[in-house]
Write a protein that holds these residues in place. Structure first.
Motif, PDB file in Angstrom:
ATOM      1  N   GLU A 143       0.824  -1.198   0.000  1.00 49.84           N
ATOM      2  CA  GLU A 143       0.000   0.000   0.000  1.00 49.84           C
ATOM      3  C   GLU A 143       0.867   1.260   0.000  1.00 49.84           C
ATOM      4  O   GLU A 143       0.578   2.220  -0.724  1.00 49.84           O
ATOM      5  CB  GLU A 143      -0.924   0.000   1.217  1.00 49.84           C
ATOM      6  CG  GLU A 143      -1.915   1.156   1.241  1.00 49.84           C
ATOM      7  CD  GLU A 143      -2.878   1.076   2.415  1.00 49.84           C
ATOM      8  OE1 GLU A 143      -3.299   2.138   2.907  1.00 49.84           O
ATOM      9  OE2 GLU A 143      -3.208  -0.055   2.837  1.00 49.84           O
TER      10      GLU A 143
ATOM     11  N   THR B 174       2.285   1.779  -3.511  1.00 48.95           N
ATOM     12  CA  THR B 174       1.282   2.301  -4.432  1.00 48.95           C
ATOM     13  C   THR B 174       0.993   3.769  -4.161  1.00 48.95           C
ATOM     14  O   THR B 174       0.906   4.584  -5.089  1.00 48.95           O
ATOM     15  CB  THR B 174      -0.017   1.484  -4.309  1.00 48.95           C
ATOM     16  OG1 THR B 174       0.267   0.100  -4.510  1.00 48.95           O
ATOM     17  CG2 THR B 174      -1.042   1.927  -5.346  1.00 48.95           C
ATOM     18  N   ASP B 175       0.848   4.120  -2.888  1.00 46.02           N
ATOM     19  CA  ASP B 175       0.600   5.521  -2.533  1.00 46.02           C
ATOM     20  C   ASP B 175       1.741   6.418  -3.009  1.00 46.02           C
ATOM     21  O   ASP B 175       1.506   7.536  -3.493  1.00 46.02           O
ATOM     22  CB  ASP B 175       0.438   5.661  -1.022  1.00 46.02           C
ATOM     23  CG  ASP B 175      -0.884   5.104  -0.513  1.00 46.02           C
ATOM     24  OD1 ASP B 175      -1.805   4.925  -1.326  1.00 46.02           O
ATOM     25  OD2 ASP B 175      -0.984   4.843   0.709  1.00 46.02           O
ATOM     26  N   THR B 176       2.969   5.929  -2.882  1.00 46.19           N
ATOM     27  CA  THR B 176       4.127   6.726  -3.284  1.00 46.19           C
ATOM     28  C   THR B 176       4.123   6.969  -4.787  1.00 46.19           C
ATOM     29  O   THR B 176       4.432   8.075  -5.254  1.00 46.19           O
ATOM     30  CB  THR B 176       5.426   6.030  -2.864  1.00 46.19           C
ATOM     31  OG1 THR B 176       5.420   5.817  -1.452  1.00 46.19           O
ATOM     32  CG2 THR B 176       6.642   6.870  -3.224  1.00 46.19           C
TER      33      THR B 176
ATOM     34  N   PHE C 159       0.732  11.771  -0.020  1.00 46.84           N
ATOM     35  CA  PHE C 159       0.873  10.538  -0.790  1.00 46.84           C
ATOM     36  C   PHE C 159       2.330  10.221  -1.108  1.00 46.84           C
ATOM     37  O   PHE C 159       2.755   9.066  -1.011  1.00 46.84           O
ATOM     38  CB  PHE C 159       0.074  10.631  -2.092  1.00 46.84           C
ATOM     39  CG  PHE C 159      -1.366  10.253  -1.949  1.00 46.84           C
ATOM     40  CD1 PHE C 159      -1.798   8.980  -2.247  1.00 46.84           C
ATOM     41  CD2 PHE C 159      -2.296  11.182  -1.504  1.00 46.84           C
ATOM     42  CE1 PHE C 159      -3.129   8.625  -2.112  1.00 46.84           C
ATOM     43  CE2 PHE C 159      -3.630  10.841  -1.357  1.00 46.84           C
ATOM     44  CZ  PHE C 159      -4.052   9.565  -1.665  1.00 46.84           C
TER      45      PHE C 159
ATOM     46  N   ARG D 205       3.030   8.941   3.735  1.00 44.72           N
ATOM     47  CA  ARG D 205       2.444   7.607   3.910  1.00 44.72           C
ATOM     48  C   ARG D 205       3.505   6.519   4.016  1.00 44.72           C
ATOM     49  O   ARG D 205       3.306   5.526   4.714  1.00 44.72           O
ATOM     50  CB  ARG D 205       1.448   7.320   2.784  1.00 44.72           C
ATOM     51  CG  ARG D 205       0.261   8.272   2.835  1.00 44.72           C
ATOM     52  CD  ARG D 205      -0.860   7.844   1.951  1.00 44.72           C
ATOM     53  NE  ARG D 205      -1.955   8.808   1.999  1.00 44.72           N
ATOM     54  CZ  ARG D 205      -3.205   8.529   1.646  1.00 44.72           C
ATOM     55  NH1 ARG D 205      -3.526   7.317   1.219  1.00 44.72           N
ATOM     56  NH2 ARG D 205      -4.131   9.466   1.709  1.00 44.72           N
TER      57      ARG D 205
ATOM     58  N   ARG E 256      -3.056   8.475  10.786  1.00 44.39           N
ATOM     59  CA  ARG E 256      -3.039   9.198   9.506  1.00 44.39           C
ATOM     60  C   ARG E 256      -2.883  10.697   9.719  1.00 44.39           C
ATOM     61  O   ARG E 256      -2.158  11.359   8.977  1.00 44.39           O
ATOM     62  CB  ARG E 256      -4.315   8.912   8.722  1.00 44.39           C
ATOM     63  CG  ARG E 256      -4.323   7.563   8.019  1.00 44.39           C
ATOM     64  CD  ARG E 256      -5.596   7.376   7.208  1.00 44.39           C
ATOM     65  NE  ARG E 256      -5.570   6.132   6.470  1.00 44.39           N
ATOM     66  CZ  ARG E 256      -5.103   6.005   5.230  1.00 44.39           C
ATOM     67  NH1 ARG E 256      -4.635   7.069   4.588  1.00 44.39           N
ATOM     68  NH2 ARG E 256      -5.120   4.840   4.609  1.00 44.39           N
TER      69      ARG E 256
END
Length: 365
Positions: A173, A176-178, A205, A209, A235
């Motif tokens: 995750e 992917t966020d990066t 992002f 994260r 978060r």
């Protein structure tokens, strides 16, 4: 009321703990690369494959703040002060993912210098001076290798299957966020006037994260806690620390000391990138000063005098002071978020998380 006493951890104690995590990790990271060649099957006739490993090791071992490692270990200490199995492979995974991000970011920016040495892209160009496309391809493969190894080190760890699966999910995750953060970063610089909300989303992002949220999740998982029970607060803390850290990094581009930051001044400014600094510069100026800022931001080949003029304008308009105040506001908000963790986690580790935003606000490299 705290469950574990009320003695706060001082900034100096927090700094010492962060430094201790870093020092212990450096030796483990060096050993990881020393052992890596024997654990990978490589094409026997390839010269590039071992060179890719060398380039990844060089970048990875040239340092960095190792903030992710400190956050990881302190996240486990939120739950217990006992030794927690599984943190070592998580630390390796985090820093390999960081190397992946750095390499790809430098390719996109065509950065020449990183952590006191040539970027991976420029090292490949030195290896292949007459083959620019091959050099680009090799640099990309070094970055890809780092990303795959960040998952491999978890997959091969001696951890229970369920825990390993949960940790891999965190890193997938984060990866992917990066990527989406990097995509938004590219998109941002094509917009005429991206707002604060978009810049904050890029920071969240692209950086927060995987730099803050992923270590928190991994450390809690390793210690036997369920991070999903505290996800909204984690978060919020990650986003606040990430934005403050990104503003600090943006400030280094105009006000930093290359001897401390390990990279030259003015890379973002000369490229006209929409950073927190360039946005603050444009907002703070008017008239001829504003026109001079706009001209400098559109001049990738600007000479040193143009850059010094830009920095003088920024200092005259106290842009550095305003940005420092902004960093401190984000740090105070992050510290307040961490303070709320005292209701269910250990006092001494909570206090470290309160101090980390302040350490970030004061760092010089």
């Amino acid at each position: 009321m705290s469950l574990h006493g009320t003695n706060p951890t001082s900034p100096s104690t927090a700094l010492a703990r962060v430094a201790g995590h870093r020092q212990r990790f450096e030796a483990a990271f060096a050993q990881y690369f020393a052992d890596l060649s024997d654990s990978l099957e490589r094409p026997p006739l390839s010269r590039f494959a071992p060179r890719c490993l060398d380039l990844l090791a060089q970048l990875s071992l040239r340092g960095g703040k190792r903030l992710r490692v400190a956050l990881l270990y302190e996240a486990a200490r939120l739950v217990t002060e006992d030794e927690v199995p599984g943190l070592a492979p998580c630390a390796l995974s985090l820093e390999l993912l960081q190397a992946h991000s750095i390499i790809l970011d430098d390719i996109i920016d065509e950065a020449s210098f990183k952590r006191g040495g040539p970027s991976t892209l420029y090292a490949c160009r030195e290896d292949l001076p007459d083959r620019p496309q091959s050099a680009l391809g090799m640099a990309m493969m070094v970055g890809e290798l780092a990303g795959f190894l960040s998952l491999r080190v978890l997959l091969e760890s001696d951890l229970p299957a369920a825990l390993k699966q949960a940790m891999l999910q965190v890193q997938l995750e984060a990866s992917t966020d990066t990527v989406f953060g990097q995509v938004l970063d590219l998109e941002r610089d094509l917009l005429p006037d991206p707002g604060q909300e978009l810049l904050d989303s890029v920071s969240d992002f692209k950086t927060a994260r995987y730099t803050v949220l992923a270590p928190l999740r991994l450390g809690l998982l390793a210690a036997g806690a369920d991070p999903s029970a505290h996800e909204p607060s984690l978060r919020r803390y990650a986003a606040l620390v990430g934005i403050g850290g990104q503003i600090r990094d943006d400030c280094f581009d105009l006000f930093g000391d290359p001897r401390l930051t390990g990279k030259p001044l003015g890379v973002d400014v000369r490229a006209g990138r929409h950073t927190y600094v360039t946005r603050a510069l444009l907002a703070a100026t008017s008239g001829s000063a504003h026109a001079a800022v706009q001209a400098a931001l559109r001049s990738p080949d600007a000479d040193p005098r143009t850059f010094e003029r830009l920095r003088t304008i920024a200092l005259d308009h106290k842009v550095d002071v305003r940005l420092q105040e902004t960093i401190e506001r984000y740090g105070a908000a992050a510290a307040a978020e961490a303070a709320s963790w005292r209701a269910h986690w250990r006092e001494d580790a909570v206090a470290v998380f309160e101090q980390i935003p302040q350490l970030n606000a004061e760092r010089t490299g």
